[in-house]
Design a protein around this motif. Structure first.
Motif, PDB file in Angstrom:
ATOM      1  N   LEU A 316       0.833  -1.203   0.000  1.00 47.30           N
ATOM      2  CA  LEU A 316       0.000   0.000   0.000  1.00 47.30           C
ATOM      3  C   LEU A 316       0.871   1.259   0.000  1.00 47.30           C
ATOM      4  O   LEU A 316       0.587   2.226  -0.711  1.00 47.30           O
ATOM      5  N   GLY A 317       1.936   1.249   0.790  1.00 46.00           N
ATOM      6  CA  GLY A 317       2.838   2.391   0.846  1.00 46.00           C
ATOM      7  C   GLY A 317       3.496   2.654  -0.500  1.00 46.00           C
ATOM      8  O   GLY A 317       3.621   3.806  -0.937  1.00 46.00           O
ATOM      9  N   ILE A 318       3.918   1.582  -1.183  1.00 44.05           N
ATOM     10  CA  ILE A 318       4.532   1.717  -2.499  1.00 44.05           C
ATOM     11  C   ILE A 318       3.535   2.316  -3.485  1.00 44.05           C
ATOM     12  O   ILE A 318       3.871   3.199  -4.286  1.00 44.05           O
ATOM     13  N   LYS A 319       2.288   1.860  -3.404  1.00 38.48           N
ATOM     14  CA  LYS A 319       1.244   2.408  -4.279  1.00 38.48           C
ATOM     15  C   LYS A 319       1.050   3.907  -4.022  1.00 38.48           C
ATOM     16  O   LYS A 319       0.909   4.704  -4.956  1.00 38.48           O
ATOM     17  N   ARG A 320       1.044   4.309  -2.763  1.00 36.71           N
ATOM     18  CA  ARG A 320       0.852   5.714  -2.426  1.00 36.71           C
ATOM     19  C   ARG A 320       1.966   6.589  -3.012  1.00 36.71           C
ATOM     20  O   ARG A 320       1.713   7.676  -3.533  1.00 36.71           O
ATOM     21  N   TYR A 321       3.213   6.107  -2.916  1.00 37.50           N
ATOM     22  CA  TYR A 321       4.328   6.868  -3.481  1.00 37.50           C
ATOM     23  C   TYR A 321       4.196   6.966  -5.001  1.00 37.50           C
ATOM     24  O   TYR A 321       4.425   8.026  -5.592  1.00 37.50           O
ATOM     25  N   ARG A 322       3.823   5.851  -5.628  1.00 35.90           N
ATOM     26  CA  ARG A 322       3.665   5.846  -7.076  1.00 35.90           C
ATOM     27  C   ARG A 322       2.533   6.788  -7.502  1.00 35.90           C
ATOM     28  O   ARG A 322       2.622   7.454  -8.534  1.00 35.90           O
ATOM     29  N   ASP A 323       1.456   6.809  -6.721  1.00 33.93           N
ATOM     30  CA  ASP A 323       0.327   7.699  -7.035  1.00 33.93           C
ATOM     31  C   ASP A 323       0.757   9.161  -7.016  1.00 33.93           C
ATOM     32  O   ASP A 323       0.178  10.000  -7.716  1.00 33.93           O
ATOM     33  N   ARG A 324       1.764   9.474  -6.202  1.00 32.25           N
ATOM     34  CA  ARG A 324       2.249  10.854  -6.117  1.00 32.25           C
ATOM     35  C   ARG A 324       3.352  11.123  -7.155  1.00 32.25           C
ATOM     36  O   ARG A 324       3.949  12.204  -7.162  1.00 32.25           O
ATOM     37  N   GLY A 325       3.620  10.119  -7.980  1.00 31.64           N
ATOM     38  CA  GLY A 325       4.630  10.298  -9.015  1.00 31.64           C
ATOM     39  C   GLY A 325       6.044  10.121  -8.527  1.00 31.64           C
ATOM     40  O   GLY A 325       6.994  10.537  -9.195  1.00 31.64           O
ATOM     41  N   GLU A 326       6.230   9.488  -7.366  1.00 35.30           N
ATOM     42  CA  GLU A 326       7.563   9.287  -6.795  1.00 35.30           C
ATOM     43  C   GLU A 326       8.001   7.831  -6.974  1.00 35.30           C
ATOM     44  O   GLU A 326       7.172   6.915  -6.988  1.00 35.30           O
ATOM     45  N   ASP A 327       9.297   7.621  -7.109  1.00 37.81           N
ATOM     46  CA  ASP A 327       9.845   6.277  -7.274  1.00 37.81           C
ATOM     47  C   ASP A 327      10.234   5.717  -5.905  1.00 37.81           C
ATOM     48  O   ASP A 327      11.180   6.215  -5.279  1.00 37.81           O
ATOM     49  N   PRO A 328       9.548   4.672  -5.437  1.00 40.78           N
ATOM     50  CA  PRO A 328       9.819   4.140  -4.092  1.00 40.78           C
ATOM     51  C   PRO A 328      10.884   3.048  -4.046  1.00 40.78           C
ATOM     52  O   PRO A 328      11.103   2.450  -2.997  1.00 40.78           O
ATOM     53  N   GLN A 329      11.553   2.784  -5.172  1.00 38.83           N
ATOM     54  CA  GLN A 329      12.465   1.636  -5.227  1.00 38.83           C
ATOM     55  C   GLN A 329      13.567   1.694  -4.178  1.00 38.83           C
ATOM     56  O   GLN A 329      13.805   0.727  -3.452  1.00 38.83           O
ATOM     57  N   LYS A 330      14.259   2.838  -4.069  1.00 42.67           N
ATOM     58  CA  LYS A 330      15.370   2.926  -3.117  1.00 42.67           C
ATOM     59  C   LYS A 330      14.881   2.870  -1.680  1.00 42.67           C
ATOM     60  O   LYS A 330      15.524   2.236  -0.824  1.00 42.67           O
ATOM     61  N   LEU A 331      13.750   3.505  -1.405  1.00 44.80           N
ATOM     62  CA  LEU A 331      13.216   3.488  -0.045  1.00 44.80           C
ATOM     63  C   LEU A 331      12.819   2.076   0.361  1.00 44.80           C
ATOM     64  O   LEU A 331      13.042   1.652   1.500  1.00 44.80           O
ATOM     65  N   ALA A 332      12.254   1.330  -0.584  1.00 41.22           N
ATOM     66  CA  ALA A 332      11.867  -0.053  -0.296  1.00 41.22           C
ATOM     67  C   ALA A 332      13.088  -0.964  -0.181  1.00 41.22           C
ATOM     68  O   ALA A 332      13.000  -2.062   0.373  1.00 41.22           O
ATOM     69  N   GLY A 333      14.235  -0.494  -0.705  1.00 39.00           N
ATOM     70  CA  GLY A 333      15.441  -1.315  -0.633  1.00 39.00           C
ATOM     71  C   GLY A 333      15.465  -2.413  -1.663  1.00 39.00           C
ATOM     72  O   GLY A 333      16.103  -3.446  -1.481  1.00 39.00           O
ATOM     73  N   HIS A 334      14.744  -2.209  -2.791  1.00 35.46           N
ATOM     74  CA  HIS A 334      14.710  -3.212  -3.842  1.00 35.46           C
ATOM     75  C   HIS A 334      15.877  -3.025  -4.796  1.00 35.46           C
ATOM     76  O   HIS A 334      16.212  -1.904  -5.182  1.00 35.46           O
ATOM     77  N   ALA A 335      16.466  -4.137  -5.199  1.00 35.04           N
ATOM     78  CA  ALA A 335      17.608  -4.078  -6.109  1.00 35.04           C
ATOM     79  C   ALA A 335      17.176  -3.760  -7.533  1.00 35.04           C
ATOM     80  O   ALA A 335      17.955  -3.239  -8.321  1.00 35.04           O
ATOM     81  N   THR A 336      15.919  -4.092  -7.885  1.00 33.79           N
ATOM     82  CA  THR A 336      15.439  -3.847  -9.245  1.00 33.79           C
ATOM     83  C   THR A 336      14.084  -3.169  -9.207  1.00 33.79           C
ATOM     84  O   THR A 336      13.309  -3.324  -8.261  1.00 33.79           O
ATOM     85  N   ALA A 337      13.767  -2.445 -10.300  1.00 37.51           N
ATOM     86  CA  ALA A 337      12.461  -1.789 -10.413  1.00 37.51           C
ATOM     87  C   ALA A 337      11.354  -2.827 -10.538  1.00 37.51           C
ATOM     88  O   ALA A 337      10.229  -2.609 -10.092  1.00 37.51           O
ATOM     89  N   LYS A 338      11.662  -3.979 -11.139  1.00 32.38           N
ATOM     90  CA  LYS A 338      10.660  -5.032 -11.304  1.00 32.38           C
ATOM     91  C   LYS A 338      10.168  -5.524  -9.952  1.00 32.38           C
ATOM     92  O   LYS A 338       8.991  -5.802  -9.756  1.00 32.38           O
ATOM     93  N   MET A 339      11.082  -5.635  -8.997  1.00 29.44           N
ATOM     94  CA  MET A 339      10.692  -6.098  -7.666  1.00 29.44           C
ATOM     95  C   MET A 339       9.706  -5.120  -7.027  1.00 29.44           C
ATOM     96  O   MET A 339       8.722  -5.521  -6.401  1.00 29.44           O
ATOM     97  N   THR A 340       9.952  -3.829  -7.205  1.00 27.08           N
ATOM     98  CA  THR A 340       9.043  -2.820  -6.669  1.00 27.08           C
ATOM     99  C   THR A 340       7.700  -2.902  -7.360  1.00 27.08           C
ATOM    100  O   THR A 340       6.647  -2.780  -6.720  1.00 27.08           O
ATOM    101  N   SER A 341       7.691  -3.145  -8.665  1.00 29.12           N
ATOM    102  CA  SER A 341       6.444  -3.243  -9.419  1.00 29.12           C
ATOM    103  C   SER A 341       5.614  -4.437  -8.977  1.00 29.12           C
ATOM    104  O   SER A 341       4.391  -4.406  -9.039  1.00 29.12           O
ATOM    105  N   ASN A 342       6.268  -5.492  -8.528  1.00 34.24           N
ATOM    106  CA  ASN A 342       5.521  -6.649  -8.025  1.00 34.24           C
ATOM    107  C   ASN A 342       4.649  -6.258  -6.842  1.00 34.24           C
ATOM    108  O   ASN A 342       3.532  -6.747  -6.674  1.00 34.24           O
ATOM    109  N   TYR A 343       5.161  -5.369  -5.992  1.00 34.92           N
ATOM    110  CA  TYR A 343       4.380  -4.908  -4.847  1.00 34.92           C
ATOM    111  C   TYR A 343       3.270  -3.956  -5.284  1.00 34.92           C
ATOM    112  O   TYR A 343       2.219  -3.885  -4.669  1.00 34.92           O
ATOM    113  N   ASP A 344       3.507  -3.220  -6.357  1.00 30.97           N
ATOM    114  CA  ASP A 344       2.545  -2.214  -6.808  1.00 30.97           C
ATOM    115  C   ASP A 344       1.420  -2.829  -7.627  1.00 30.97           C
ATOM    116  O   ASP A 344       0.386  -2.203  -7.836  1.00 30.97           O
ATOM    117  N   SER A 345       1.589  -4.062  -8.098  1.00 33.56           N
ATOM    118  CA  SER A 345       0.561  -4.697  -8.920  1.00 33.56           C
ATOM    119  C   SER A 345      -0.543  -5.268  -8.040  1.00 33.56           C
ATOM    120  O   SER A 345      -0.373  -5.464  -6.841  1.00 33.56           O
TER     121      SER A 345
END
Length: 358
Positions: A316-345
């Protein structure tokens, strides 16, 4: 004790001689050491050499020598746990997963020789389990047989030829409205844990380990438990207004080194895995969230394996950041953008992409 029957495809060949490279060449397995030796491409020469070696190394009356060369899957798994696992310094949860899936492998083929296990044997085992469990068994099997190859116990890795199954996410995503309803029913310490997870995108264990002493120069320092070996695991999170508000709420009248803390029903000086009597274990956070979730009535009738857990706050937090147009990848500590997208899907809302056309 009689020798183990050979596979149908290998019956025409002498004992210990096997085809290699898809049948293009041959190799001899030393009956004592278990190591494989190339025997060339000539079938006739390989058979003649194998018969001569068998006569020298495995006399007809030497039944013990016939047995000594075979290592079972169970024996190899035990060797792996004693020799390989300690070098890799796995976390407790990872090692436990390996042990659980090794037990399944041992139950299905533990008494089989490592060299005799083939792709079909493993495929049949994987078919009996769910996609997630099958993929875990496959992961362990690939590792085990890769090490078996390096030990000279067999020439190839049959587990690598099996298919990795597609795992379909069962748990429901958490909406903001559901989060708010659950939040209202949680005790204050659990509310703090939820808000810290939502704002910082950290996992349950990392939230539970956050300390006041790690807030330095306007930053909250976090070493992520799952990725502490990599650069993405060391985070210096800037304390903005929202996070600052939560941190101030954590500073209550109960003296504790931990942001998330509680007064237990009875004070105990020492607890396993805890260094302070106010400390909250990750499991306690999970339990408090689940109790409030069930009390809310929002998920009545939903199968247990689909109920959202505390971990869904991260999505949910990742979705909120994405909704605001921000990239949450580094904050989530994910090595790849794909991993972050898995949470956002998996969220029902459509995220429209703003574009311009002349």
């Amino acid at each position: 004790m009689s020798p183990r029957p050979r596979k149908r495809a290998n019956k025409p060949l002498p004992d210990n001689l096997y085809p290699a490279n898809g049948g293009k060449s041959y190799q001899y397995r030393h009956p004592i050491t278990g190591k494989y030796h190339g025997m060339g491409v000539s079938r006739a020469q390989a058979i003649a050499a194998a018969k001569e070696l068998n006569a020298m190394l495995v006399p007809d009356n030497d039944l013990v020598a016939k047995v000594l060369g075979h290592v079972t899957v169970r024996q190899h798994a035990k060797w792996w746990l004693e020799n390989i696992a300690p070098e890799r310094e796995y976390k407790k949860s990872t090692l436990e997963m390996y042990q659980v899936q090794m037990r399944k492998l041992n139950a299905a083929m533990g008494d089989r020789a490592v060299e005799d296990v083939d792709v079909q044997d493993l495929a049949k085992l994987l078919e009996k389990h769910s996609a997630r469990t099958a993929n875990q068994i496959r992961q362990v099997a690939v590792d085990l047989f890769r090490v078996a190859v390096s030990r000279g116990l067999r020439p190839d890795n049959p587990a690598e030829a099996t298919l990795k199954r597609k795992e379909k996410k069962a748990r429901k995503r958490l909406t903001q409205e559901q989060y708010d309803a659950i939040h209202a029913l949680c005790p204050r310490w659990a509310q703090n844990a939820m808000d810290l997870a939502l704002i910082t995108l950290q996992r349950r264990g990392d939230v539970a380990r956050m300390k006041f002493e790690n807030i330095k120069d306007g930053r909250l320092l976090v070493i992520q438990e799952k990725t502490e070996k990599y650069d993405t695991g060391y985070l210096a999170i800037a304390v903005g207004p929202k996070l600052d508000k939560v941190i101030k709420r954590c500073r209550d009248d109960l003296a504790s080194p931990y942001l998330v803390h509680r007064r237990p029903e009875r004070k105990i000086k020492e607890r396993e895995g805890m260094d302070h009597w106010t400390q909250v274990k990750p499991q306690m956070i999970t339990r408090a969230f689940a109790e409030a979730r069930d009390e809310s009535g929002l998920f009545d009738g939903v199968p247990e394996n689909e109920l959202p857990t505390f971990h869904e706050i991260r999505a949910l937090g990742i979705k909120r950041y994405r909704d605001r147009g921000e990239d949450p990848q580094k904050l989530a500590g994910h090595a790849t953008a794909k991993m972050t997208s898995n949470y956002d899907s998996g969220h029902e809302e459509i995220r429209w992409v703003e574009v311009h056309a002349e």
